[in-house]
Design a protein around this motif. Structure first.
Motif, mmCIF file in Angstrom:
data_model
loop_
_atom_site.group_PDB
_atom_site.id
_atom_site.type_symbol
_atom_site.label_atom_id
_atom_site.label_comp_id
_atom_site.label_asym_id
_atom_site.label_seq_id
_atom_site.Cartn_x
_atom_site.Cartn_y
_atom_site.Cartn_z
ATOM 1 N N GLY A 200 0.448 -1.392 0.217
ATOM 2 C CA GLY A 200 0.161 -0.017 -0.199
ATOM 3 C C GLY A 200 0.559 1.347 -0.475
ATOM 4 O O GLY A 200 1.884 1.289 -0.240
ATOM 5 N N PRO A 201 0.279 2.004 0.301
ATOM 6 C CA PRO A 201 0.930 3.467 0.742
ATOM 7 C C PRO A 201 2.124 3.514 1.321
ATOM 8 O O PRO A 201 1.377 3.203 2.600
ATOM 9 N N GLY A 202 3.166 4.546 0.911
ATOM 10 C CA GLY A 202 3.908 4.822 1.750
ATOM 11 C C GLY A 202 5.106 3.056 2.348
ATOM 12 O O GLY A 202 6.067 3.821 3.206
ATOM 13 N N LEU A 203 4.522 1.934 1.854
ATOM 14 C CA LEU A 203 5.428 0.445 2.047
ATOM 15 C C LEU A 203 6.952 0.937 0.780
ATOM 16 O O LEU A 203 6.859 1.958 -0.066
ATOM 17 N N VAL A 204 7.335 0.534 1.325
ATOM 18 C CA VAL A 204 8.941 0.254 0.661
ATOM 19 C C VAL A 204 9.292 -0.581 0.069
ATOM 20 O O VAL A 204 8.909 -2.197 0.313
ATOM 21 N N PRO A 205 9.395 -1.001 -1.239
ATOM 22 C CA PRO A 205 9.402 -2.149 -2.070
ATOM 23 C C PRO A 205 10.793 -2.190 -1.891
ATOM 24 O O PRO A 205 11.340 -2.203 -1.464
ATOM 25 N N VAL A 206 10.322 -3.995 -1.334
ATOM 26 C CA VAL A 206 11.896 -5.315 -0.681
ATOM 27 C C VAL A 206 11.907 -5.822 -1.742
ATOM 28 O O VAL A 206 11.273 -6.487 -1.856
ATOM 29 N N GLY A 207 13.369 -5.759 -2.305
ATOM 30 C CA GLY A 207 13.834 -6.258 -3.449
ATOM 31 C C GLY A 207 14.034 -8.010 -3.115
ATOM 32 O O GLY A 207 13.666 -9.153 -1.759
ATOM 33 N N PHE A 208 13.788 -8.956 -3.806
ATOM 34 C CA PHE A 208 13.906 -10.690 -3.813
ATOM 35 C C PHE A 208 14.684 -10.968 -2.719
ATOM 36 O O PHE A 208 14.220 -12.125 -1.727
ATOM 37 N N TRP A 209 15.982 -10.633 -3.303
ATOM 38 C CA TRP A 209 17.252 -11.995 -2.298
ATOM 39 C C TRP A 209 17.695 -11.181 -1.108
ATOM 40 O O TRP A 209 17.586 -11.249 0.074
ATOM 41 N N GLU A 210 16.968 -9.474 -1.045
ATOM 42 C CA GLU A 210 16.782 -8.677 0.642
ATOM 43 C C GLU A 210 15.892 -9.606 1.253
ATOM 44 O O GLU A 210 16.147 -9.535 2.323
ATOM 45 N N ASP B 96 10.383 -6.172 12.630
ATOM 46 C CA ASP B 96 12.133 -5.696 11.756
ATOM 47 C C ASP B 96 10.921 -5.501 10.740
ATOM 48 O O ASP B 96 11.472 -4.423 9.758
ATOM 49 N N LEU B 97 10.040 -5.935 9.736
ATOM 50 C CA LEU B 97 9.573 -5.652 8.668
ATOM 51 C C LEU B 97 8.172 -4.505 8.779
ATOM 52 O O LEU B 97 8.661 -3.632 8.018
ATOM 53 N N ILE B 98 7.770 -4.440 9.873
ATOM 54 C CA ILE B 98 6.527 -3.595 10.001
ATOM 55 C C ILE B 98 7.361 -1.761 9.670
ATOM 56 O O ILE B 98 7.155 -1.462 9.062
ATOM 57 N N PRO B 99 8.841 -1.883 10.828
ATOM 58 C CA PRO B 99 9.166 -0.192 11.246
ATOM 59 C C PRO B 99 9.881 -0.243 9.407
ATOM 60 O O PRO B 99 10.267 1.278 8.596
ATOM 61 N N HIS B 100 10.358 -0.944 8.587
ATOM 62 C CA HIS B 100 11.151 -1.262 7.786
ATOM 63 C C HIS B 100 10.445 -0.637 6.237
ATOM 64 O O HIS B 100 10.871 -0.171 5.620
ATOM 65 N N ARG B 101 8.331 -0.661 7.016
ATOM 66 C CA ARG B 101 8.216 -0.220 6.405
ATOM 67 C C ARG B 101 7.719 -1.982 4.383
ATOM 68 O O ARG B 101 7.764 -0.875 3.386
ATOM 69 N N ILE C 3 6.088 -4.015 4.930
ATOM 70 C CA ILE C 3 4.697 -4.899 4.540
ATOM 71 C C ILE C 3 3.774 -3.728 5.806
ATOM 72 O O ILE C 3 4.268 -3.342 6.589
ATOM 73 N N SER C 4 2.082 -3.920 5.584
ATOM 74 C CA SER C 4 1.802 -3.496 6.374
ATOM 75 C C SER C 4 1.294 -3.702 7.999
ATOM 76 O O SER C 4 1.476 -5.071 7.815
ATOM 77 N N GLU C 5 1.140 -2.837 8.500
ATOM 78 C CA GLU C 5 0.298 -3.620 9.612
ATOM 79 C C GLU C 5 -0.613 -4.417 9.921
ATOM 80 O O GLU C 5 -1.059 -5.294 9.659
ATOM 81 N N ASP C 6 -1.480 -3.554 8.238
ATOM 82 C CA ASP C 6 -2.991 -4.455 8.130
ATOM 83 C C ASP C 6 -1.985 -5.441 7.790
ATOM 84 O O ASP C 6 -2.717 -7.092 7.759
#
Length: 330
Positions: free
Chosen positions: A13-23, A49-54, A56-59
């Motif tokens: 969703g809005p505000g999330l950072v795209p995470v690379g596959f290997w990352e 770890d994942l929510i603060p890095h954006r 994934i979202s909390e939802d």
């Protein structure tokens, strides 16, 4: 490889950072190698770890956690595969699942070899007692964090939580019917009406996987071992140590593969190693049939989780997002 080329990927969703596959794969490899404390703690680490890095979202986390709690099998592995699936589709779920399990699997193989070579490993018991207080603290903190994000300020959810907790404390066991009853109450309280066609589609998807998994053959030892652990992964609710009574009944009482002492040591190995607690299956497999037993037992206990994510998870995603993004070609 990235989510743009995989139609099963759900865009953040809005505000999330795209995470690379290997990352993402590297993160779950580290978590599998260093995440102690069982399923609740591991789920808490993912939240931390994942929510603060954006990434994934909390939802998304709530939906994934609810899905993993609703389905049978190891909770932490299912949540990890779910996150891999919503970001990088089938390939993401597959490789995230492998690297999340692999470090613990290798550790258990080494411990199993030493255990068999020296006819019992007293250090396993010593490690269990020494690490016990730390693991309990990790689980307690993670449970508190999960309650805050899952239940929040919803009084009805807190009511369900209190009732189920009290029944579990009085009964001194985890009752699978409570999960079903709580889920039905959630449907009544929070679900939106679906068309008859959609309802039939979702129900058929939920019914097919367990029916197929239940029919595994059990003649040769390896097939019997594999069939037993497929059933353990497919029909045991509660994850973590909830699988122990099922394993004890089959491994010790029914098949007589392990003695009582060996089974206790197997459970201790699952607790003191990082990653999913159900890696106990690998230790049992080694004692029963060597390295082949490790591979068969491990694949068996995690296979249902993987199939649930791929074939049931996409429908949950559709319900949660209101789109058909998860139903694309593989």
């Amino acid at each position: 490889m990235n989510g743009d080329s995989d139609k099963t990927t759900v865009e953040g969703g809005p505000g999330l950072v795209p995470v690379g596959f290997w990352e993402l794969v590297a993160y779950f490899l580290r978590l599998g190698a260093s995440g102690f404390g069982g399923p609740i703690a591991l789920a808490g680490y993912m939240q931390r770890d994942l929510i603060p890095h954006r990434w994934i979202s909390e939802d998304e986390y709530r939906v994934g956690l609810a899905f993993s709690q609703m389905m049978p099998g190891p909770l932490a592995a299912q949540l990890a595969m779910w996150i891999g699936f919503i970001r990088h589709g089938v390939v993401g779920a597959s490789l995230v699942g492998i690297v999340f399990i692999l470090p613990t699997l290798l550790i258990v193989i080494v411990i199993s070899w030493l255990y068999v070579s020296y006819h019992g490993l007293a250090v396993v018991q010593a490690l269990f007692y020494g690490m016990g207080p730390t693991i309990i603290a990790i689980v307690a903190l993670s449970a508190y964090r999960l309650a805050r994000i899952t239940v929040g300020s919803d009084r009805r959810l807190w009511g369900i939580f209190v009732v189920v907790a009290l029944i579990t404390i009085v009964a001194r066991t985890e009752i699978a019917l409570l999960f079903v009853a709580a889920g039905l109450i959630g449907v009544l309280l929070y679900s939106t009406p679906a068309s008859p066609k959609q309802g039939a589609s979702h129900l058929s998807a939920l019914a097919v996987a367990p029916a197929v998994l239940a029919g595994a053959a059990s003649l040769p030892l390896l097939l019997e071992l594999g069939a037993f652990f497929v059933k353990a992964g497919a029909f045991t609710f509660g994850s973590g140590l909830a699988i122990v009574p099922f394993l004890h009944e089959g491994v010790v009482l029914k098949h007589h593969w392990l003695t009582e002492r060996e089974f206790l040591d197997a459970v201790a190995v699952g607790i003191i190693t990082p990653g999913p607690v159900v890696i106990t299956a690998a230790f049992v497999g080694f004692l029963v049939a060597g390295l082949s037993g490790v591979l068969i037992a491990s694949a068996g206990v995690f296979l249902p989780v993987y199939l649930f994510v791929l074939f049931v998870g996409r429908y949950i995603i559709q319900l949660a997002t209101g789109t058909e993004q998860a139903g694309g070609n593989q």
